[in-house]
Design an enzyme around this catalytic site. Structure first.
Site, PDB file in Angstrom:
ATOM      1  N   ASP B  99       0.862  -1.184   0.000  1.00  0.00           N
ATOM      2  CA  ASP B  99       0.000   0.000   0.000  1.00  0.00           C
ATOM      3  C   ASP B  99       0.896   1.230   0.000  1.00  0.00           C
ATOM      4  OD1 ASP B  99       0.929   0.245   2.581  1.00  0.00           O
ATOM      5  OD2 ASP B  99      -0.991  -0.161   3.538  1.00  0.00           O
ATOM      6  N   SER B 100       0.281   2.401  -0.035  1.00  0.00           N
ATOM      7  CA  SER B 100       1.060   3.628  -0.209  1.00  0.00           C
ATOM      8  C   SER B 100       1.543   4.219   1.102  1.00  0.00           C
ATOM      9  CB  SER B 100       0.191   4.671  -0.906  1.00  0.00           C
ATOM     10  OG  SER B 100      -0.829   5.117  -0.010  1.00  0.00           O
ATOM     11  N   GLY B 101       1.007   3.736   2.204  1.00  0.00           N
ATOM     12  CA  GLY B 101       1.332   4.305   3.502  1.00  0.00           C
ATOM     13  C   GLY B 101       0.328   5.346   3.964  1.00  0.00           C
ATOM     14  N   TYR B 103      -3.031   5.448   4.191  1.00  0.00           N
ATOM     15  CA  TYR B 103      -4.125   5.055   5.070  1.00  0.00           C
ATOM     16  C   TYR B 103      -3.643   4.910   6.500  1.00  0.00           C
ATOM     17  CZ  TYR B 103      -7.945   2.338   7.066  1.00  0.00           C
ATOM     18  OH  TYR B 103      -8.969   1.901   7.861  1.00  0.00           O
ATOM     19  N   ASP B 153      -2.796   8.265  -1.623  1.00  0.00           N
ATOM     20  CA  ASP B 153      -4.080   8.957  -1.676  1.00  0.00           C
ATOM     21  C   ASP B 153      -4.522   9.282  -0.263  1.00  0.00           C
ATOM     22  OD1 ASP B 153      -4.725   6.474  -0.680  1.00  0.00           O
ATOM     23  OD2 ASP B 153      -6.583   6.282  -1.814  1.00  0.00           O
ATOM     24  N   GLN B 196     -11.493   7.435  -5.402  1.00  0.00           N
ATOM     25  CA  GLN B 196     -12.076   7.961  -4.169  1.00  0.00           C
ATOM     26  C   GLN B 196     -13.410   8.634  -4.521  1.00  0.00           C
ATOM     27  OE1 GLN B 196     -11.314   7.496  -1.052  1.00  0.00           O
ATOM     28  NE2 GLN B 196      -9.262   6.551  -1.216  1.00  0.00           N
ATOM     29  N   GLY B 223     -11.483   4.021   0.117  1.00  0.00           N
ATOM     30  CA  GLY B 223     -12.432   4.792   0.917  1.00  0.00           C
ATOM     31  C   GLY B 223     -13.657   4.011   1.334  1.00  0.00           C
ATOM     32  N   ASP B 273      -7.790  -7.392   0.102  1.00  0.00           N
ATOM     33  CA  ASP B 273      -6.892  -7.633   1.230  1.00  0.00           C
ATOM     34  C   ASP B 273      -7.660  -7.284   2.489  1.00  0.00           C
ATOM     35  OD1 ASP B 273      -6.532  -4.557   0.900  1.00  0.00           O
ATOM     36  OD2 ASP B 273      -5.591  -5.035   2.824  1.00  0.00           O
ATOM     37  N   CYS B 311     -12.682 -28.826   5.972  1.00  0.00           N
ATOM     38  CA  CYS B 311     -11.461 -28.077   5.655  1.00  0.00           C
ATOM     39  C   CYS B 311     -10.259 -29.006   5.600  1.00  0.00           C
ATOM     40  CB  CYS B 311     -11.254 -26.999   6.710  1.00  0.00           C
ATOM     41  SG  CYS B 311      -9.823 -25.949   6.392  1.00  0.00           S
ATOM     42  N   CYS B 313      -7.049 -27.915   5.760  1.00  0.00           N
ATOM     43  CA  CYS B 313      -5.869 -27.157   6.180  1.00  0.00           C
ATOM     44  C   CYS B 313      -5.065 -27.915   7.225  1.00  0.00           C
ATOM     45  CB  CYS B 313      -6.255 -25.780   6.703  1.00  0.00           C
ATOM     46  SG  CYS B 313      -6.815 -25.773   8.425  1.00  0.00           S
ATOM     47  N   CYS B 316      -7.067 -28.121  10.607  1.00  0.00           N
ATOM     48  CA  CYS B 316      -8.244 -28.999  10.682  1.00  0.00           C
ATOM     49  C   CYS B 316      -7.910 -30.474  10.462  1.00  0.00           C
ATOM     50  CB  CYS B 316      -9.301 -28.533   9.696  1.00  0.00           C
ATOM     51  SG  CYS B 316     -10.043 -26.959  10.192  1.00  0.00           S
ATOM     52  N   HIS B 342      -5.830 -21.789   9.633  1.00  0.00           N
ATOM     53  CA  HIS B 342      -7.171 -22.222   9.221  1.00  0.00           C
ATOM     54  C   HIS B 342      -7.945 -21.083   8.548  1.00  0.00           C
ATOM     55  CE1 HIS B 342     -11.208 -23.560   8.906  1.00  0.00           C
ATOM     56  NE2 HIS B 342     -11.576 -22.490   9.585  1.00  0.00           N
TER      57      HIS B 342
END
Lengths: 383, 383
Positions: B99-101, B103, B153, B196, B223, B273, B311, B313, B316, B342
């Site tokens: 990310d851009s930092g 936020y 942004d 945005q 946003g 994400d 599951c 994983c 599990c 999990h």
């Protein structure tokens, strides 16, 4: 979760080679074998802190130690039993040894009181009252399905007068006899006695003889690594080991630093357990062939080398000192995890090196090389 | 630590199938490809908390998100660059998005001030002063060697008046242009713009057109997931997505719960994400096909079933709810580790299920089945 023990597997120790007093052997249990001299990884509350069983296995671990004190309080031995035992509960289908609970009752619980009957104490978790007797300790370890059960004893405080040590040791011997009677024999499972007697040669001899008279599948040396120092500890081993039978495994409880392990193997010890590699790993201390490192130290911040350039563990083959240092400074869980893996792998490789040297008859040269590397010697310092 | 990018690999998105508005595709980077719709695991400070890269890979993760704000402060982008970039530093040779930092400057730092130039702020770690401009954000992400760089942004606070949202969005668009100019083009690396405009349809349209005019390798919707609720979030997607080009990937930032992912994929989103599966996992909350469970709950204490019986994983297939519950109650590190594994595996399997359904043209049925299971439906409740 499937490793149903073969009911016809006998518990046993095979002595395969000797080099001086050092012994190379194998212990067989209902859940498989482990090679000795062995370092048993401490998995206090049904988990080696931070590691999955798969990760633990990659360190070379063959046997795990569970703590009766912790497990009896939480989640309780009865709950573990309903789950099919500790192997299934924690998904470790390999050998497990449990301690008796006695040592940690004395070091962790509140309002404890020892009588001939046993130990009454309050849980450090919720203050609940418990009564740990030799019979109850055997029952708990049976419920946990431990392959190697330890007798309940009192770890005599250090220092102790000869009289204090004698009274404490003789009560432990009476408890050992009650444990032997209460222990339910099963193929592939064994009960170990514990030699006490503080630093007194005559008491250690008396204790050893009392235990042999009762008869156990293995013998532990207890009451050491409690502040007496390496020199005194080795002296106690020097006068205790000759009394122990050759055909049973010998276990030095709660030991130790790498140099302690090497010196104790040289004196005929086959098994060890210690929180040092795991606890130190969580606290940023790395064990290496050339001594210890504090991974939080700023000098690692741009060091792209692994923690130990000769180590083949999952930490050293994938990550740098700079990354480890970042993880510890940023308080990221992965730092303790990776360094626990490394420290355990280092301990296991040390044990494997000793086993190979004993089998090859080169254990004296191994010891010399070990001390030379640990002291820096003529090798350029790694750090 | 070897995954030298092929210098001739072009960054790109291939749209492979559509089902309604939902898209099945693939993103190619210098460090390999990832399948879309994709869930990107958050690895804030150069590590997915508690997991080794090997464990992360077993969850099905193909791409990791790193946070510029955290990494610029500690260990610093320059240190990561000296180490050969974030892939090598954290031993993740697969695609990375940063990310851009912006936020996290707004949500975590102290004494921040936004001007046309950028954001001045104080580190939440040591109070040191920093200046994050569009140009500096591009430089940092370049030093980190991120495959997908996000423009700097301002995540417009919610709620915002039309005037506030317009001023904020238009400044972000000017920053986006500066980012495009400052971004150093390399084969296999891409820069994404961020739409945005808060909840205002006209502003979202204006923002989208401004970004397309500049031209990016992908477009994010920013946003959202800031308190507006799922209904409003979906409305914003409904009127924003039609303006985005078909031949570029679309990324909904910071989202979300399983039902958010399904609804956003239905509206044409390709990438997500969110800290939810990892953070919840550390806090004993399990995501399953039939809803969420709190693994600390006493009702799990004797439950020998896995967290999710469908599951596959590493949690599990090896451990029970009773064991997980014990680990969380005893505050053992392995609890958070196993439940993170999990939850991530559940998220990845949800994404894989959506990809398969889109390719098969059965995404509508997939959605119905998803909601039926999550709501209990006619399936006997797992818990």
């Amino acid at each position: 979760m499937s490793n149903t023990p073969k009911s016809d597997t006998k518990f046993g120790y095979e002595l395969q080679a000797k080099d001086g007093l050092a012994r190379r052997g194998e212990v067989t249990t209902a859940h498989g074998t482990f090679q000795t001299p062995a370092f048993m990884t401490v998995g206090t509350a049904g988990t080696v802190k931070g590691l999955t069983p798969d990760q633990l296995r990659t360190t070379g671990a063959e046997v795990v130690l569970g703590n009766t004190y912790h497990l009896m309080l939480r989640p309780t031995a009865e709950l573990v039993d309903r789950h099919g035992g500790l192997h299934k509960f924690m998904n470790w289908p390999h050998p497990i040894l449990t301690d008796s609970g006695g040592y940690q009752v004395m070091s962790l619980s509140g309002l404890r009181k020892i009588t001939e009957e046993g130990v009454k104490f309050q849980s450090h978790i919720d203050g609940s009252k418990h009564n740990l007797t030799p019979e109850r300790s055997m029952e708990i370890q049976h419920l946990l399905d431990s392959n190697i059960t330890m007798v309940l004893d009192e770890c005599t405080p250090y220092p102790a007068t000869h009289e204090e040590a004698a009274l404490s040791m003789r009560r432990s011997m009476r408890w050992a006899e009650r444990c032997r009677k209460a222990f339910i024999d099963r193929d592939g499972y064994g009960l170990f006695g514990i030699v006490q007697g503080s630093t007194y040669e005559d008491l250690r001899k008396e204790s050893t003889e009392a235990l042999i008279d009762i008869g156990f599948e293995g013998y532990a040396v207890g009451g050491l690594a409690v502040g007496e120092g390496q020199k005194v500890m080795f002296e106690v081993l020097d006068h205790t080991m000759p009394h122990l039978p050759e055909d049973k495994p010998r276990y030095l409880m709660g030991v130790g630093k790498p140099a302690d392990l090497v010196g104790a193997v040289a004196r005929g010890i086959d098994m060890f357990d210690c929180v040092l590699p795991t606890r130190s790993g969580r606290n940023a201390q790395a064990f290496t062939r050339r001594g210890a490192l504090n991974m939080r130290n700023k000098r690692h911040q741009d060091d792209h080398r692994p923690v130990d350039d000769q180590c083949k563990c999952a930490c050293c083959t994938q990550f740098s000192r700079a990354y480890l240092r970042h993880l510890f400074v940023a308080k990221e869980m992965l730092g303790p995890i990776l360094l626990t893996i490394h420290n355990l792998a280092y301990y296991q490789e040390l044990m494997a090196g000793m086993r190979d040297a004993i089998a090859a008859g080169t254990f004296e040269a191994f010891q010399e090389e070990f001390h030379k590397q640990q002291d820096g010697g003529d090798i350029p310092a790694l750090d």
